[in-house]
Design an enzyme around this catalytic site. Structure first.
Site, short mmCIF file in Angstrom:
data_model
loop_
_atom_site.label_atom_id
_atom_site.label_comp_id
_atom_site.label_asym_id
_atom_site.label_seq_id
_atom_site.Cartn_x
_atom_site.Cartn_y
_atom_site.Cartn_z
N GLU A 153 -7.59 -4.64 -7.44
CA GLU A 153 -6.27 -5.27 -7.54
C GLU A 153 -5.60 -5.25 -6.18
O GLU A 153 -5.37 -4.17 -5.60
CB GLU A 153 -5.39 -4.54 -8.57
N ASP A 162 -6.33 -0.05 -7.04
CA ASP A 162 -5.27 -0.81 -6.36
C ASP A 162 -5.40 -0.62 -4.86
O ASP A 162 -5.64 0.50 -4.40
CB ASP A 162 -3.89 -0.29 -6.80
N HIS A 219 -9.00 2.37 -15.69
CA HIS A 219 -7.78 1.98 -14.96
C HIS A 219 -7.36 3.06 -13.95
O HIS A 219 -7.01 4.16 -14.37
CB HIS A 219 -6.67 1.77 -15.99
N GLU A 234 -11.14 -0.06 -12.22
CA GLU A 234 -10.04 -0.82 -11.63
C GLU A 234 -9.36 0.07 -10.62
O GLU A 234 -9.18 1.29 -10.87
CB GLU A 234 -9.04 -1.22 -12.73
N HIS A 274 -1.72 3.22 -5.92
CA HIS A 274 -1.00 2.26 -6.75
C HIS A 274 0.32 1.80 -6.14
O HIS A 274 0.59 0.61 -6.03
CB HIS A 274 -0.73 2.84 -8.15
O1 G3P Z 1 -5.03 -4.30 -13.19
C1 G3P Z 1 -4.35 -3.89 -14.33
C2 G3P Z 1 -3.18 -3.03 -14.00
O2 G3P Z 1 -3.57 -2.09 -13.05
C3 G3P Z 1 -2.02 -3.80 -13.49
O3 G3P Z 1 -0.87 -3.04 -13.34
O4 G3P Z 1 0.75 -1.63 -12.18
O5 G3P Z 1 -1.20 -0.58 -13.32
O6 G3P Z 1 -1.53 -1.86 -11.21
P1 G3P Z 1 -0.72 -1.72 -12.47
MG MG Z 2 -3.69 -1.89 -10.98
#
Ligand code: G3P
Ligand code: MG
Length: 247
Positions: free
Chosen positions: A111, A38, A9, A36, A51
């Site tokens: 994401e 963003d 993450h 993962e 993020h």
């Molecule tokens: O994709 C899972 C997670 O990343 C979603 O929430 O706020 O950490 O981007 P966030």
């Molecule tokens: Mg995320």
């Protein structure tokens, strides 16, 4: 690959500043199955990995990503906030991360951070990059903005999508199918309701819950045989999966 896939993450973000080269390299070192990250867009329409909508929390700059050019955002220090040894880490372009993993067999969960700030055309730009690297089968695009996921499927139905959400919805697989999503990416608490996982699998919907860091929950969720686990501690999750004899 073993199941569930262990997806780092924002990279291995428990150990290095999130969404930076340091955190992605750590994720690779730890033998994560996937990453993962963003994505947002700068004012000159570059896709960058961060993020928050603003750079304030994770860099030495201030302001919204949408108001920076790529050059300006690249001059920020995205590592020192986490630890002085990470000074000099930069905000990355999406393409830099794709280049990093393109020759591996890692999967990439992109994401789209497309709310509350709406980045016009972000879906198309992300898909263009994925296609130019022929990574269609190794990517899953997720978002809390499900209109973006519908748009992804309109542009290229081959690219997998995952609907992010938090609430304890009833029969969310019905909804997932209605937006043509391949997967649900729920807050992990939702999986602890037994009928939930069964309903998803019977309906062909994949499950990649987030963000599972506590050892007891990691073990419980691995035992549910979900598709992937999104975690800040990929090393911890891999160890638990391997001790449980992951399939
Ligand atoms: O994709 C899972 C997670 O990343 C979603 O929430 O706020 O950490 O981007 P966030
Ligand atoms: Mg995320």
């Amino acid at each position: 690959m073993k199941r569930p896939l262990i997806i780092a993450h924002r990279g291995a973000s428990a150990y290095a500043p999130e969404n930076t080269m340091a955190s992605f390299l750590k994720a690779i070192d730890m033998k994560s199955d996937g990453i993962e990250l963003d994505v947002h867009m700068t004012k000159d329409k570059a896709l960058v990995v961060c993020h928050d909508e603003r750079v304030d929390r994770t860099t030495n700059g201030k302001g919204f990503i949408k108001d920076f050019s790529l050059n300006e955002i690249k001059s920020l220090d995205a590592g020192s906030w986490f630890g002085s040894e990470f000074k000099g880490e930069r905000i990355l372009e999406l393409e830099e991360v794709i280049n990093l993993i393109k020759d591996s067999n890692m999967m990439l969960n992109i994401e789209l951070k497309n709310a509350p700030i709406l980045y016009e055309g972000i879906e198309e730009k992300v898909i263009d990059i994925i296609s130019s690297y022929k990574m269609e089968d190794r990517v899953i695009i997720s978002s809390f903005n499900h209109y973006s996921l519908i748009q992804v499927k309109r542009i290229n139905p081959r690219i997998k999508t995952g609907a992010l959400y938090m609430a304890g919805l009833v029969e969310p697989w019905v909804y997932a199918k209605s937006i043509k999503a391949d997967a649900l990416h729920p807050l992990f608490y939702n999986l602890l309701v037994p009928e939930f996982v069964k309903g998803c699998f019977e309906n062909g919907i994949m499950l990649n819950p987030f963000t599972v860091d506590d050892e007891r929950y990691i073990a419980a969720i691995i035992n549910l045989k979900v598709n992937g686990i999104i975690t800040n501690y990929p090393d911890r999750a891999i160890k638990i999966r391997d001790n449980l004899g992951g399939v």
